[in-house]
Design an enzyme around this catalytic site. Structure first.
Site, PDB file in Angstrom:
ATOM      1  CG  ASP A 140      42.507  36.049  46.080  1.00 55.55           C
ATOM      2  OD1 ASP A 140      42.497  36.284  44.859  1.00 55.55           O
ATOM      3  OD2 ASP A 140      41.519  35.613  46.696  1.00 55.55           O
ATOM      4  CE  LYS A 144      40.066  35.657  50.172  1.00 57.91           C
ATOM      5  NZ  LYS A 144      41.032  34.845  49.376  1.00 57.91           N
ATOM      6  CE  LYS A 151      37.754  34.649  47.494  1.00 58.21           C
ATOM      7  NZ  LYS A 151      38.974  34.204  46.770  1.00 58.21           N
TER       8      LYS A 151
END
Length: 315
Positions: free
Chosen positions: A152, A215, A251
């Site tokens: 991430d 995300k 996400k």
């Protein structure tokens, strides 16, 4: 190093070309976007559909601990909870992943070995992203070497907001190359991007550079995932697949704490991107406390009684 899709080679050929492309995307109607997100949030989900949604949401959680006080013991306890969320009910789904800092990736990998639960590691000088590229890439290499299945990364918001889109694009490309077989989630920190138009541009920029997921947030700022910014990103992945055939996950992270919230987001997924995204390979929740509420609601559906927070482990 990964390269952009052939159809968009011209758009990413230079900083000016990329700026023209991103600023040529349709403008976002903030009022319409927020109204649609709010309307979808009123959908009523009951009985068997609610039970299905709760189990699906559990299976989509990246169970997260990203604190300076994290210890190996805390990470091992979180991993145990991810594998067996409710010890009283072995039919409870496992979570999708456990998300930790790079120095805890090896601990998480050892604890999760053979479970099917992924190890996600934040990287690239998370959460600020204020570091030299070689430092960021070393961060990624260390996490992957320690056993991370997913990375991430955070974008350089300063560069993005200054209009230096090619710098952000090339940084994502470089990080993607270091990931190897690990999937890459690109974090925009939507709360710092100021406008919905910027969120749409960041979504396309991340996808053009090879993101496996886009995300919303780090969870470290005041404004994190919202129905509106997630809806906008879901529209982006839907439109990107329509143009390229490439599917990208989404996400939302930060601020999603209740089962009711989670179900609202699943409705957004189904009604915007479609059923193909209703799978933890394509949609995740970045959360720490959400799992407990989902477990309590699941127990209530099963037994007819609300157990309360004392019946689930405290993270």
């Amino acid at each position: 190093m990964p390269t952009t899709l052939p159809a968009f080679a011209d758009a990413t050929a230079s900083d000016s070309a990329l700026r023209r492309f991103l600023h040529g995307l349709p403008g976002v109607d903030p009022v319409g976007l927020e109204a649609r997100a709010a309307a979808l949030g009123t959908r009523s989900i009951k009985t068997t559909a609610k039970a299905y949604a709760i189990d699906l949401a559990i299976s989509m959680i990246d169970l997260t601990t990203l604190e300076g006080a994290d210890t190996p013991g805390k990470v091992r306890a979180l991993a145990a909870k991810a594998v067996n969320p409710d010890p009283t009910d072995r039919t409870t789904p496992r979570t999708a992943a456990v998300c930790v800092y790079p120095d805890m990736a090896a601990t998480a990998a050892a604890a999760l070995a053979g479970s099917g639960v992924k190890v996600a590691s934040v990287a690239t000088a998370f959460p600020a992203g204020r570091a030299a590229l070689d430092v960021k890439l070393a961060d990624v290499r260390d996490a992957v070497a320690a056993g991370a299945d997913e990375i991430d990364m955070v974008i350089d918001r300063g560069a993005f907001l200054a209009g230096r889109y090619l710098k952000v694009y090339e940084e994502i490309l470089a990080v993607k190359a270091e990931c190897g077989s690990a999937r890459l989630k690109v974090i925009f920190e939507t709360g710092e991007l100021s406008t919905y138009d910027n969120i749409r541009r960041a979504s396309w920029l991340g996808m053009l550079a090879g993101a496996d997921f886009i995300k919303t947030s780090t969870g470290k700022v005041a404004t994190n995932a919202t129905p509106a910014n997630t809806l906008l990103m879901l529209e982006a992945v839907r439109d990107f697949r329509a143009q390229t055939g490439v599917q990208v996950g989404v996400k939302p992270a930060g601020g999603i704490r209740t089962s009711k919230d989670a179900v609202k987001f699943l409705v957004l997924v189904n009604e915007t991107a479609g059923e193909d995204w209703l799978d933890n390979h394509w949609f995740r929740f970045g959360a720490s406390s959400l799992l407990n509420d989902l477990l309590m609601q699941r127990q209530k559906l099963s037994t007819g009684r609300y157990s309360g927070p004392d019946y689930v482990t405290v993270d």
